[in-house]
Write a protein that holds these residues in place. Sequence first.
Motif, PDB file in Angstrom:
ATOM      1  N   GLY A  34      49.424  42.315  50.307  1.00  0.00           N
ATOM      2  CA  GLY A  34      48.814  40.991  50.216  1.00  0.00           C
ATOM      3  C   GLY A  34      47.362  40.978  50.660  1.00  0.00           C
ATOM      4  N   VAL A  35      47.068  41.635  51.768  1.00  0.00           N
ATOM      5  CA  VAL A  35      45.691  41.688  52.269  1.00  0.00           C
ATOM      6  C   VAL A  35      44.806  42.437  51.272  1.00  0.00           C
ATOM      7  N   HIS A  36      45.304  43.534  50.736  1.00  0.00           N
ATOM      8  CA  HIS A  36      44.530  44.274  49.736  1.00  0.00           C
ATOM      9  C   HIS A  36      44.278  43.409  48.492  1.00  0.00           C
ATOM     10  N   PHE A  37      45.274  42.660  48.073  1.00  0.00           N
ATOM     11  CA  PHE A  37      45.119  41.797  46.904  1.00  0.00           C
ATOM     12  C   PHE A  37      44.071  40.711  47.153  1.00  0.00           C
ATOM     13  N   VAL A  38      44.166  40.029  48.293  1.00  0.00           N
ATOM     14  CA  VAL A  38      43.192  38.980  48.610  1.00  0.00           C
ATOM     15  C   VAL A  38      41.786  39.571  48.689  1.00  0.00           C
ATOM     16  N   PHE A  39      41.665  40.729  49.292  1.00  0.00           N
ATOM     17  CA  PHE A  39      40.371  41.407  49.359  1.00  0.00           C
ATOM     18  C   PHE A  39      39.843  41.644  47.943  1.00  0.00           C
ATOM     19  N   GLY A  40      40.712  42.119  47.046  1.00  0.00           N
ATOM     20  CA  GLY A  40      40.318  42.353  45.660  1.00  0.00           C
ATOM     21  C   GLY A  40      39.849  41.084  44.967  1.00  0.00           C
ATOM     22  N   VAL A  41      40.511  39.968  45.256  1.00  0.00           N
ATOM     23  CA  VAL A  41      40.110  38.680  44.662  1.00  0.00           C
ATOM     24  C   VAL A  41      38.732  38.267  45.179  1.00  0.00           C
ATOM     25  N   VAL A  42      38.493  38.434  46.477  1.00  0.00           N
ATOM     26  CA  VAL A  42      37.182  38.101  47.048  1.00  0.00           C
ATOM     27  C   VAL A  42      36.110  38.990  46.422  1.00  0.00           C
ATOM     28  N   GLU A  43      36.383  40.278  46.317  1.00  0.00           N
ATOM     29  CA  GLU A  43      35.423  41.187  45.708  1.00  0.00           C
ATOM     30  C   GLU A  43      35.226  40.878  44.225  1.00  0.00           C
ATOM     31  N   ALA A  44      36.288  40.456  43.552  1.00  0.00           N
ATOM     32  CA  ALA A  44      36.186  40.090  42.131  1.00  0.00           C
ATOM     33  C   ALA A  44      35.227  38.923  41.942  1.00  0.00           C
ATOM     34  N   PHE A  45      35.321  37.940  42.829  1.00  0.00           N
ATOM     35  CA  PHE A  45      34.413  36.797  42.752  1.00  0.00           C
ATOM     36  C   PHE A  45      32.969  37.255  42.929  1.00  0.00           C
ATOM     37  N   LYS A  46      32.741  38.116  43.921  1.00  0.00           N
ATOM     38  CA  LYS A  46      31.396  38.658  44.163  1.00  0.00           C
ATOM     39  C   LYS A  46      30.914  39.427  42.942  1.00  0.00           C
ATOM     40  N   ASP A  47      31.780  40.269  42.374  1.00  0.00           N
ATOM     41  CA  ASP A  47      31.411  41.057  41.196  1.00  0.00           C
ATOM     42  C   ASP A  47      31.119  40.172  39.989  1.00  0.00           C
ATOM     43  N   PHE A  48      31.888  39.113  39.822  1.00  0.00           N
ATOM     44  CA  PHE A  48      31.684  38.218  38.683  1.00  0.00           C
ATOM     45  C   PHE A  48      30.303  37.558  38.768  1.00  0.00           C
ATOM     46  N   VAL A  49      29.922  37.158  39.967  1.00  0.00           N
ATOM     47  CA  VAL A  49      28.636  36.486  40.161  1.00  0.00           C
ATOM     48  C   VAL A  49      27.472  37.478  40.093  1.00  0.00           C
ATOM     49  N   ALA A  50      27.654  38.667  40.663  1.00  0.00           N
ATOM     50  CA  ALA A  50      26.552  39.619  40.808  1.00  0.00           C
ATOM     51  C   ALA A  50      26.359  40.549  39.608  1.00  0.00           C
ATOM     52  N   SER A  51      27.387  40.753  38.806  1.00  0.00           N
ATOM     53  CA  SER A  51      27.295  41.715  37.694  1.00  0.00           C
ATOM     54  C   SER A  51      26.663  41.081  36.466  1.00  0.00           C
ATOM     55  N   PRO A  52      26.071  41.926  35.614  1.00  0.00           N
ATOM     56  CA  PRO A  52      25.534  41.412  34.351  1.00  0.00           C
ATOM     57  C   PRO A  52      26.635  40.746  33.521  1.00  0.00           C
ATOM     58  N   LYS A  53      26.241  39.774  32.739  1.00  0.00           N
ATOM     59  CA  LYS A  53      27.187  38.972  31.964  1.00  0.00           C
ATOM     60  C   LYS A  53      28.099  39.817  31.069  1.00  0.00           C
ATOM     61  N   GLU A  54      27.575  40.929  30.563  1.00  0.00           N
ATOM     62  CA  GLU A  54      28.343  41.783  29.653  1.00  0.00           C
ATOM     63  C   GLU A  54      29.534  42.456  30.333  1.00  0.00           C
ATOM     64  N   ILE A  55      29.456  42.652  31.637  1.00  0.00           N
ATOM     65  CA  ILE A  55      30.525  43.381  32.336  1.00  0.00           C
ATOM     66  C   ILE A  55      31.176  42.612  33.477  1.00  0.00           C
ATOM     67  N   ASN A  56      30.740  41.374  33.741  1.00  0.00           N
ATOM     68  CA  ASN A  56      31.226  40.691  34.940  1.00  0.00           C
ATOM     69  C   ASN A  56      32.732  40.442  34.928  1.00  0.00           C
ATOM     70  N   PHE A  57      33.303  40.130  33.773  1.00  0.00           N
ATOM     71  CA  PHE A  57      34.747  39.907  33.720  1.00  0.00           C
ATOM     72  C   PHE A  57      35.502  41.213  33.958  1.00  0.00           C
ATOM     73  N   LYS A  58      35.061  42.274  33.298  1.00  0.00           N
ATOM     74  CA  LYS A  58      35.697  43.589  33.462  1.00  0.00           C
ATOM     75  C   LYS A  58      35.595  44.061  34.922  1.00  0.00           C
ATOM     76  N   ALA A  59      34.428  43.888  35.525  1.00  0.00           N
ATOM     77  CA  ALA A  59      34.242  44.292  36.921  1.00  0.00           C
ATOM     78  C   ALA A  59      35.182  43.507  37.842  1.00  0.00           C
ATOM     79  N   SER A  60      35.351  42.239  37.551  1.00  0.00           N
ATOM     80  CA  SER A  60      36.232  41.401  38.375  1.00  0.00           C
ATOM     81  C   SER A  60      37.686  41.844  38.276  1.00  0.00           C
ATOM     82  N   VAL A  61      38.136  42.085  37.057  1.00  0.00           N
ATOM     83  CA  VAL A  61      39.528  42.529  36.853  1.00  0.00           C
ATOM     84  C   VAL A  61      39.754  43.880  37.526  1.00  0.00           C
TER      85      VAL A  61
END
Length: 116
Positions: free
Chosen positions: A47-74
């Motif tokens: 659970g902690v690893h999953f929540v961490f991944g979700v937090v990092e996914a949000f950061k990646d979605f915002v910080a990554s270029p539009k072409e890859i932000n969804f893939k980086a988040s997943v």
Amino acid sequence: MISAILSYFLNKLVVNMYGDKAVIYGVPLIEESSKTAMGYIFGSIIGVHFVFGVVEAFKDFVASPKEINFKASVLSIATHLVFGIVAFYVLRRVNIYAAIFMTAVIHGCWNWIMLR
């Protein structure tokens, strides 16, 4: 969430000190120590690893270029979930130190592949 915040500040410090090598060697050890220890304390390593991944996914979605932000988040969610599953099983069969070590090595290899 505590793990993500702690890791964020420690990761910044280590990356500022050691650059890209920290992403392969230091960051995985910081993150896996934090996630696995918090998961052990709170009784939900996966659970902690999953929540961490979700937090990092949000950061990646915002910080990554539009072409890859969804893939980086997943990928953030998926990889941290896998790290959590590995940590859970290694902890059950060996101990917390082996779980942290094993997941940090796997995480470091993943980061090395991503930086190539």
